[in-house]
Design a protein around this motif. Structure first.
Motif, PDB file in Angstrom:
ATOM      1  N   ALA A  30     -13.915   2.150  -5.010  1.00 12.95           N
ATOM      2  CA  ALA A  30     -13.296   3.025  -3.939  1.00 12.95           C
ATOM      3  C   ALA A  30     -14.046   4.365  -3.454  1.00 12.95           C
ATOM      4  CB  ALA A  30     -11.677   2.688  -3.346  1.00 12.95           C
ATOM      5  N   LYS A  31     -15.311   4.171  -2.858  1.00 15.10           N
ATOM      6  CA  LYS A  31     -16.159   5.716  -3.247  1.00 15.10           C
ATOM      7  C   LYS A  31     -16.044   5.914  -1.701  1.00 15.10           C
ATOM      8  CE  LYS A  31     -19.197   3.133  -4.499  1.00 15.10           C
ATOM      9  NZ  LYS A  31     -20.632   2.954  -4.931  1.00 15.10           N
ATOM     10  N   GLU A  32     -15.744   5.303  -0.549  1.00 14.28           N
ATOM     11  CA  GLU A  32     -15.671   5.471   0.686  1.00 14.28           C
ATOM     12  C   GLU A  32     -14.624   6.158   1.485  1.00 14.28           C
ATOM     13  OE1 GLU A  32     -18.157   2.904   3.589  1.00 14.28           O
ATOM     14  OE2 GLU A  32     -19.303   2.896   2.236  1.00 14.28           O
ATOM     15  N   HIS A  33     -14.255   7.163   2.563  1.00 12.03           N
ATOM     16  CA  HIS A  33     -13.040   7.224   3.344  1.00 12.03           C
ATOM     17  C   HIS A  33     -12.322   6.395   3.781  1.00 12.03           C
ATOM     18  CE1 HIS A  33     -10.321  10.266   5.141  1.00 12.03           C
ATOM     19  NE2 HIS A  33     -10.781   9.037   6.683  1.00 12.03           N
ATOM     20  N   GLY A  34     -10.890   5.853   3.131  1.00  8.97           N
ATOM     21  CA  GLY A  34     -10.616   4.836   3.835  1.00  8.97           C
ATOM     22  C   GLY A  34     -10.069   3.704   2.959  1.00  8.97           C
ATOM     23  N   ASP A  35     -10.979   3.856   1.769  1.00  7.07           N
ATOM     24  CA  ASP A  35     -11.216   2.390   0.757  1.00  7.07           C
ATOM     25  C   ASP A  35     -10.589   3.022   0.056  1.00  7.07           C
ATOM     26  OD1 ASP A  35     -13.752   2.188   1.623  1.00  7.07           O
ATOM     27  OD2 ASP A  35     -15.070   2.571  -0.168  1.00  7.07           O
ATOM     28  N   PHE A  36      -9.362   1.990  -0.283  1.00  7.37           N
ATOM     29  CA  PHE A  36      -8.501   1.474  -1.398  1.00  7.37           C
ATOM     30  C   PHE A  36      -8.570   0.099  -2.457  1.00  7.37           C
ATOM     31  CE2 PHE A  36      -6.804  -0.875   2.351  1.00  7.37           C
ATOM     32  CZ  PHE A  36      -5.649  -2.094   1.476  1.00  7.37           C
ATOM     33  N   VAL A  37      -7.506   0.975  -3.072  1.00  9.48           N
ATOM     34  CA  VAL A  37      -7.114  -0.576  -4.094  1.00  9.48           C
ATOM     35  C   VAL A  37      -6.003  -1.355  -4.266  1.00  9.48           C
ATOM     36  CG1 VAL A  37      -7.722  -1.482  -6.558  1.00  9.48           C
ATOM     37  CG2 VAL A  37      -8.719   0.783  -6.042  1.00  9.48           C
ATOM     38  N   TRP A  38      -5.833  -2.395  -3.910  1.00  9.19           N
ATOM     39  CA  TRP A  38      -4.686  -2.959  -4.029  1.00  9.19           C
ATOM     40  C   TRP A  38      -4.458  -4.118  -5.532  1.00  9.19           C
ATOM     41  CZ3 TRP A  38      -2.598  -6.729  -0.640  1.00  9.19           C
ATOM     42  CH2 TRP A  38      -0.865  -7.248  -0.122  1.00  9.19           C
ATOM     43  N   VAL A  39      -3.803  -3.555  -6.296  1.00  5.42           N
ATOM     44  CA  VAL A  39      -3.562  -4.391  -7.615  1.00  5.42           C
ATOM     45  C   VAL A  39      -2.072  -4.363  -7.933  1.00  5.42           C
ATOM     46  CG1 VAL A  39      -3.158  -4.500 -10.618  1.00  5.42           C
ATOM     47  CG2 VAL A  39      -5.132  -2.600  -8.712  1.00  5.42           C
ATOM     48  N   GLY A  40      -1.431  -6.600  -7.539  1.00  7.81           N
ATOM     49  CA  GLY A  40      -0.509  -6.916  -8.383  1.00  7.81           C
ATOM     50  C   GLY A  40      -0.679  -7.084  -9.437  1.00  7.81           C
ATOM     51  N   LEU A  41       1.447  -7.079 -10.403  1.00 11.00           N
ATOM     52  CA  LEU A  41       1.146  -8.050 -11.639  1.00 11.00           C
ATOM     53  C   LEU A  41       2.764  -7.703 -11.229  1.00 11.00           C
ATOM     54  CD1 LEU A  41       0.644  -3.516 -13.374  1.00 11.00           C
ATOM     55  CD2 LEU A  41      -0.890  -5.897 -12.836  1.00 11.00           C
ATOM     56  N   HIS A  42       2.696  -9.042 -11.897  1.00  9.59           N
ATOM     57  CA  HIS A  42       4.057 -10.106 -12.425  1.00  9.59           C
ATOM     58  C   HIS A  42       4.897  -9.119 -13.656  1.00  9.59           C
ATOM     59  CE1 HIS A  42       6.848 -13.432 -12.936  1.00  9.59           C
ATOM     60  NE2 HIS A  42       7.365 -12.419 -12.091  1.00  9.59           N
ATOM     61  N   GLU A  43       6.154  -8.678 -13.652  1.00  4.73           N
ATOM     62  CA  GLU A  43       6.901  -8.098 -15.009  1.00  4.73           C
ATOM     63  C   GLU A  43       5.555  -8.411 -16.250  1.00  4.73           C
ATOM     64  OE1 GLU A  43       9.150 -11.984 -16.084  1.00  4.73           O
ATOM     65  OE2 GLU A  43       9.866 -11.737 -13.793  1.00  4.73           O
ATOM     66  N   PRO A  44       5.050  -6.951 -16.485  1.00  5.41           N
ATOM     67  CA  PRO A  44       4.334  -6.726 -16.785  1.00  5.41           C
ATOM     68  C   PRO A  44       4.470  -5.658 -18.073  1.00  5.41           C
ATOM     69  CG  PRO A  44       4.298  -4.532 -14.614  1.00  5.41           C
ATOM     70  CD  PRO A  44       5.245  -6.053 -14.736  1.00  5.41           C
ATOM     71  N   GLY A  45       4.597  -5.823 -18.981  1.00  7.49           N
ATOM     72  CA  GLY A  45       5.169  -4.952 -20.309  1.00  7.49           C
ATOM     73  C   GLY A  45       4.230  -3.399 -19.899  1.00  7.49           C
ATOM     74  N   GLU A  46       5.031  -2.677 -20.656  1.00 13.91           N
ATOM     75  CA  GLU A  46       5.145  -1.241 -20.712  1.00 13.91           C
ATOM     76  C   GLU A  46       4.125  -1.016 -21.134  1.00 13.91           C
ATOM     77  OE1 GLU A  46       7.530   2.414 -23.172  1.00 13.91           O
ATOM     78  OE2 GLU A  46       8.186   0.601 -23.222  1.00 13.91           O
ATOM     79  N   ALA A  47       3.027  -1.712 -21.986  1.00 19.89           N
ATOM     80  CA  ALA A  47       1.982  -1.409 -22.450  1.00 19.89           C
ATOM     81  C   ALA A  47       0.385  -1.487 -21.430  1.00 19.89           C
ATOM     82  CB  ALA A  47       1.545  -1.830 -23.925  1.00 19.89           C
ATOM     83  N   HIS A 139      -5.142   0.688   8.244  1.00 19.91           N
ATOM     84  CA  HIS A 139      -4.625   1.227   7.952  1.00 19.91           C
ATOM     85  C   HIS A 139      -4.197   1.700   6.727  1.00 19.91           C
ATOM     86  CE1 HIS A 139      -3.501   1.665  12.371  1.00 19.91           C
ATOM     87  NE2 HIS A 139      -3.032   0.476  11.996  1.00 19.91           N
ATOM     88  N   GLY A 140      -5.137   0.947   5.833  1.00 18.94           N
ATOM     89  CA  GLY A 140      -5.223   1.397   4.428  1.00 18.94           C
ATOM     90  C   GLY A 140      -4.023   0.731   3.556  1.00 18.94           C
ATOM     91  N   PRO A 141      -3.863   1.702   2.663  1.00 20.67           N
ATOM     92  CA  PRO A 141      -2.455   1.679   1.794  1.00 20.67           C
ATOM     93  C   PRO A 141      -0.991   1.422   2.371  1.00 20.67           C
ATOM     94  CG  PRO A 141      -3.515   3.206   0.933  1.00 20.67           C
ATOM     95  CD  PRO A 141      -4.187   2.940   2.090  1.00 20.67           C
ATOM     96  N   SER A 142      -1.071   1.899   3.512  1.00 19.90           N
ATOM     97  CA  SER A 142      -0.208   2.423   4.752  1.00 19.90           C
ATOM     98  C   SER A 142       0.424   0.334   5.529  1.00 19.90           C
ATOM     99  CB  SER A 142      -0.143   2.400   6.163  1.00 19.90           C
ATOM    100  OG  SER A 142      -0.047   4.405   5.463  1.00 19.90           O
ATOM    101  N   ALA A 143      -0.768   0.094   5.180  1.00 23.67           N
ATOM    102  CA  ALA A 143      -0.645  -0.968   5.471  1.00 23.67           C
ATOM    103  C   ALA A 143      -0.492  -2.094   4.741  1.00 23.67           C
ATOM    104  CB  ALA A 143      -2.094  -1.772   6.491  1.00 23.67           C
TER     105      ALA A 143
END
Length: 326
Positions: A30-47, A139-143
């Motif tokens: 996510a190098k350019e202005h407005g780029d973002f990462v969306w990571v989705g996790l389901h019941e992850p462990g603490e580690a 709209h980025g992360p807001s979207a």
């Protein structure tokens, strides 16, 4: 476990040549202005969640809340990122049960981390739907926050609609001419409505803040979208209050009906005792074995006595029938 991860630019998903769990490489894309990462996790462990926290600089207290997954809906700021918790709901009609889950969201300027607990609130459809609306995704992360909140609140409406059907069934049963035992179901539904209320009511304040466009780090252009979510949430809250009031009224009516039925039963029992009491009185008198009693030497005394007993019961039966006791 990780469900999905992606990098977005100008409202479109970018192809990334790295494993989904390589969070540092994902964020570096996510190098350019407005780029973002969306990571989705389901019941992850603490580690696993700690690795995400290290890659994105998440606050330890927020990470602890996301792992515990027993929090009320809230919106907090930790340094340069937001932490949002939503309760997810789904309905099991066979048991009249509302099941709950939880979604924790970490929102920064170039990332969104969603941590989901429970079977409900799957975000795959929300992600897919949002990817089809590139104008919103710009709209980025807001979207992403809007898409998740909108999906969760839409699920609230489905649960409330199912509860509405069950409340209607209870009302119909309470006021039906047949006898029914509705107390247990009324209590169960009131308890499930309380569960829905604990998910809906605390969420109104975060949605109000988003809708006002005053939350730092959130795109002001997304405010109208959040106003729509806030309106739906307010409607859900009003419906919940109405259902709770209806159940309270139905329970009062049920108790009143039980009281009336008991009074009817007592009248019928009293009438039955009266029908038996008069003949028993006559039979008791002639069973005293006195030597000097009227009709002992009369050949018609026995049948007339039986006729008198039947006549007294008949008169009482007509009286009770007209009085509505039978």
């Amino acid at each position: 476990m990780i469900i999905d991860s992606a990098v977005y630019r100008h409202g479109a998903r970018l192809p990334v040549d790295c494993p989904p769990q390589d969070y540092a490489t994902l964020r570096a894309q996510a190098k350019e202005h407005g780029d973002f990462v969306w990571v989705g996790l389901h019941e992850p462990g603490e580690a696993e969640l700690k690795r995400v926290a290290d890659a994105f600089g998440l606050h330890r207290l927020a990470v602890d809340d996301a792992v515990a997954a027993h929090q009320r809906p809230k919106l907090e700021r930790y340094g340069d990122h937001l932490f949002l918790i939503l309760k997810t709901l789904w309905y099991i009609d066979e048991q009249d049960a509302v099941e709950t889950g939880e979604i924790s969201m970490f929102v920064g300027s170039d990332f969104v981390i969603t941590v989901r607990h429970g079977e409900g609130g799957a975000l795959h459809s929300a992600r897919h739907h949002l990817e089809q609306r590139s104008q919103v995704l710009t709209h980025g992360p807001s979207a992403v926050v809007y898409a998740v909140c909108d999906s969760v609140v839409d699920a609230y409406a489905q649960v409330i609609e199912a509860l509405q059907e069950d409340v209607d069934e209870v009302e119909e049963s309470v006021f039906s001419p047949t006898r029914s035992d509705d107390a247990v179901r009324i209590y169960t539904l009131k308890r499930e409505i309380a569960e829905v209320r604990r998910a809906v009511l605390p969420l109104r304040e975060p949605m109000r803040r988003f809708a006002s466009g005053t939350v730092p780090g959130m795109d002001e252009g997304a405010a109208p979208f959040f106003r729509d979510v806030a309106d739906h949430l307010a409607r859900d809250a009003e419906t919940i209050d109405g259902l709770d009031s209806l159940l309270s009224t139905a329970f009062d009516a049920y108790i009143a009906r039980i009281s009336v039925q008991q009074n009817d039963d007592m009248r019928k029992i009293s009438a039955g005792v009266g029908l038996v009491a008069a003949p028993t009185l006559i039979a008791g008198i002639y069973g005293m074995n006195f030597e000097h009693m009227a009709g002992l030497d009369w050949s018609l005394g026995y049948p007339i006595t039986l006729l008198l007993m039947a006549l007294s019961s008949g008169v009482l039966w007509v009286f009770f029938k007209k009085s509505g006791w039978l």
